[in-house]
Motif scaffolding. Structure first.
Motif, PDB file in Angstrom:
ATOM      1  N   MET A 194       0.688  -1.161  -0.055  1.00 55.34           N
ATOM      2  CA  MET A 194      -0.149   0.111   0.094  1.00 55.34           C
ATOM      3  C   MET A 194       0.946   1.353   0.003  1.00 55.34           C
ATOM      4  SD  MET A 194      -2.272   1.359   3.321  1.00 55.34           S
ATOM      5  CE  MET A 194      -1.011   2.079   4.252  1.00 55.34           C
ATOM      6  N   ALA A 195       0.534   2.300  -0.606  1.00 58.14           N
ATOM      7  CA  ALA A 195       1.204   3.636  -0.918  1.00 58.14           C
ATOM      8  C   ALA A 195       0.782   4.301   0.479  1.00 58.14           C
ATOM      9  CB  ALA A 195       1.171   4.174  -2.260  1.00 58.14           C
ATOM     10  N   GLN A 196       1.591   5.172   0.806  1.00 59.26           N
ATOM     11  CA  GLN A 196       1.372   6.032   2.050  1.00 59.26           C
ATOM     12  C   GLN A 196       0.055   6.792   1.834  1.00 59.26           C
ATOM     13  OE1 GLN A 196       4.132   9.170   2.910  1.00 59.26           O
ATOM     14  NE2 GLN A 196       2.986   9.766   4.813  1.00 59.26           N
ATOM     15  N   GLN A 197      -0.778   6.822   2.754  1.00 58.27           N
ATOM     16  CA  GLN A 197      -2.077   7.681   2.424  1.00 58.27           C
ATOM     17  C   GLN A 197      -2.125   8.846   3.230  1.00 58.27           C
ATOM     18  OE1 GLN A 197      -5.802   5.435   3.073  1.00 58.27           O
ATOM     19  NE2 GLN A 197      -4.622   3.545   2.833  1.00 58.27           N
ATOM     20  N   THR A 198      -2.017  10.009   2.544  1.00 58.72           N
ATOM     21  CA  THR A 198      -2.032  11.316   3.128  1.00 58.72           C
ATOM     22  C   THR A 198      -3.313  11.865   3.402  1.00 58.72           C
ATOM     23  OG1 THR A 198      -1.818  12.429   1.248  1.00 58.72           O
ATOM     24  CG2 THR A 198       0.207  12.011   2.300  1.00 58.72           C
ATOM     25  N   ILE A 199      -3.764  12.609   4.699  1.00 61.77           N
ATOM     26  CA  ILE A 199      -4.901  13.255   4.864  1.00 61.77           C
ATOM     27  C   ILE A 199      -4.871  14.559   4.005  1.00 61.77           C
ATOM     28  CG2 ILE A 199      -6.424  14.205   6.901  1.00 61.77           C
ATOM     29  CD1 ILE A 199      -4.618  12.214   8.553  1.00 61.77           C
ATOM     30  N   ASN A 200      -6.005  14.753   3.468  1.00 59.94           N
ATOM     31  CA  ASN A 200      -6.405  15.909   2.677  1.00 59.94           C
ATOM     32  C   ASN A 200      -6.981  17.107   3.689  1.00 59.94           C
ATOM     33  OD1 ASN A 200      -7.256  18.001   1.363  1.00 59.94           O
ATOM     34  ND2 ASN A 200      -8.539  16.979  -0.156  1.00 59.94           N
ATOM     35  N   LEU A 201      -5.897  18.084   3.846  1.00 58.96           N
ATOM     36  CA  LEU A 201      -6.338  19.063   4.836  1.00 58.96           C
ATOM     37  C   LEU A 201      -7.147  20.188   4.516  1.00 58.96           C
ATOM     38  CD1 LEU A 201      -2.855  19.365   6.611  1.00 58.96           C
ATOM     39  CD2 LEU A 201      -4.498  18.028   7.403  1.00 58.96           C
ATOM     40  N   GLY A 202      -7.640  20.369   3.284  1.00 56.85           N
ATOM     41  CA  GLY A 202      -8.461  21.392   2.538  1.00 56.85           C
ATOM     42  C   GLY A 202      -7.613  22.709   2.464  1.00 56.85           C
ATOM     43  N   ALA A 203      -8.181  23.525   1.737  1.00 58.45           N
ATOM     44  CA  ALA A 203      -7.707  24.646   1.404  1.00 58.45           C
ATOM     45  C   ALA A 203      -6.997  25.560   2.635  1.00 58.45           C
ATOM     46  CB  ALA A 203      -8.540  25.397   0.315  1.00 58.45           C
ATOM     47  N   GLY A 204      -8.055  25.529   3.615  1.00 63.84           N
ATOM     48  CA  GLY A 204      -7.927  26.481   4.717  1.00 63.84           C
ATOM     49  C   GLY A 204      -8.658  25.839   5.973  1.00 63.84           C
ATOM     50  N   ASN A 212     -11.274  24.532   8.494  1.00 63.25           N
ATOM     51  CA  ASN A 212     -12.862  24.444   8.659  1.00 63.25           C
ATOM     52  C   ASN A 212     -13.398  25.054   7.132  1.00 63.25           C
ATOM     53  OD1 ASN A 212     -12.657  23.619  11.159  1.00 63.25           O
ATOM     54  ND2 ASN A 212     -12.338  25.854  11.831  1.00 63.25           N
ATOM     55  N   ASP A 213     -12.846  24.821   6.093  1.00 65.80           N
ATOM     56  CA  ASP A 213     -13.598  25.282   4.752  1.00 65.80           C
ATOM     57  C   ASP A 213     -14.451  23.997   4.197  1.00 65.80           C
ATOM     58  OD1 ASP A 213     -11.624  23.621   3.743  1.00 65.80           O
ATOM     59  OD2 ASP A 213     -10.810  25.107   2.373  1.00 65.80           O
ATOM     60  N   ASN A 214     -14.330  22.749   4.842  1.00 66.70           N
ATOM     61  CA  ASN A 214     -15.033  21.700   4.453  1.00 66.70           C
ATOM     62  C   ASN A 214     -14.450  21.164   3.068  1.00 66.70           C
ATOM     63  OD1 ASN A 214     -16.482  21.591   6.734  1.00 66.70           O
ATOM     64  ND2 ASN A 214     -17.974  23.095   5.904  1.00 66.70           N
ATOM     65  N   THR A 215     -13.087  21.406   2.699  1.00 64.30           N
ATOM     66  CA  THR A 215     -12.776  20.807   1.335  1.00 64.30           C
ATOM     67  C   THR A 215     -11.842  19.610   1.723  1.00 64.30           C
ATOM     68  OG1 THR A 215     -10.967  22.113   1.393  1.00 64.30           O
ATOM     69  CG2 THR A 215     -12.967  23.085   0.303  1.00 64.30           C
ATOM     70  N   GLY A 216     -11.389  19.198   2.946  1.00 61.63           N
ATOM     71  CA  GLY A 216     -10.482  18.302   3.099  1.00 61.63           C
ATOM     72  C   GLY A 216     -11.260  16.966   3.632  1.00 61.63           C
TER      73      GLY A 216
END
Length: 166
Positions: free
Chosen positions: A1-11, A13-17
């Motif tokens: 398995m490749a490393q899984q990174t957490i999408n933190l979003g653009a900023g 509490n912007d609900n994009t991550g």
């Protein structure tokens, strides 16, 4: 398995991550893979594995014979051609011992020490190679005998310089 990174979003509490559950799942997967890999690393190496590495790293020189037996229980370094010069500098980072095999009659003399520790010598005979008795430097060995060099009270690094003098 490749490393899984957490999408933190653009900023913040912007609900994009990634949401908390998805982020936690990725963390668990990453740690599960790491622990599985670490479990395959041995806690200690067998004597045979250590001797294989050492035996491969040693290089024979003029008048020196190096033998690593197939059973993996000994590495023998010996002078060939009679009277060859051999030097040993066992390094100790903790209390321990090194054994030197005499493939022919020889005298081994301590040339000096470095670091903090003390050294003691014992030797065997060819007739009783597993039975040791105290000796001092220079130690005269018959063919087939062993010299046991024991370091004790080692603080950090302790080295003993030994040389075949006869």
């Amino acid at each position: 398995m490749a490393q899984q990174t957490i999408n933190l979003g653009a900023g913040p509490n912007d609900n994009t991550g990634d949401d908390l559950r998805t982020g936690g799942d990725k963390i668990n997967d990453n740690f599960t893979e790491l622990y599985a890999e670490v479990a395959t690393i041995p806690d200690a190496y067998t004597d045979e594995q250590v001797r294989d590495v050492i035996g491969t790293a040693l290089i024979e020189g003029s008048g020196i014979e190096i033998t690593v037996n197939d059973g993996g229980d000994t590495i023998t370094i010996s002078a060939t051609g009679g009277g060859g010069s051999l030097e040993w500098v066992p390094n100790f980072t903790a209390d321990g011992e090194v054994r030197i095999y005499a493939s022919e009659a020889m005298t081994i003399t301590q040339q000096g020490t470095s670091g903090t520790g003390s050294v003691a010598y014992e030797k065997s005979t060819a007739a009783a190679p597993a039975t040791f008795s105290g000796t001092s430097s220079p130690a005269t060995l018959e063919a087939g005998a062993w010299l046991k060099v024991t370091a004790s009270a080692v603080a950090t690094l302790f080295a003993v310089a030994l040389k075949r003098t006869a």
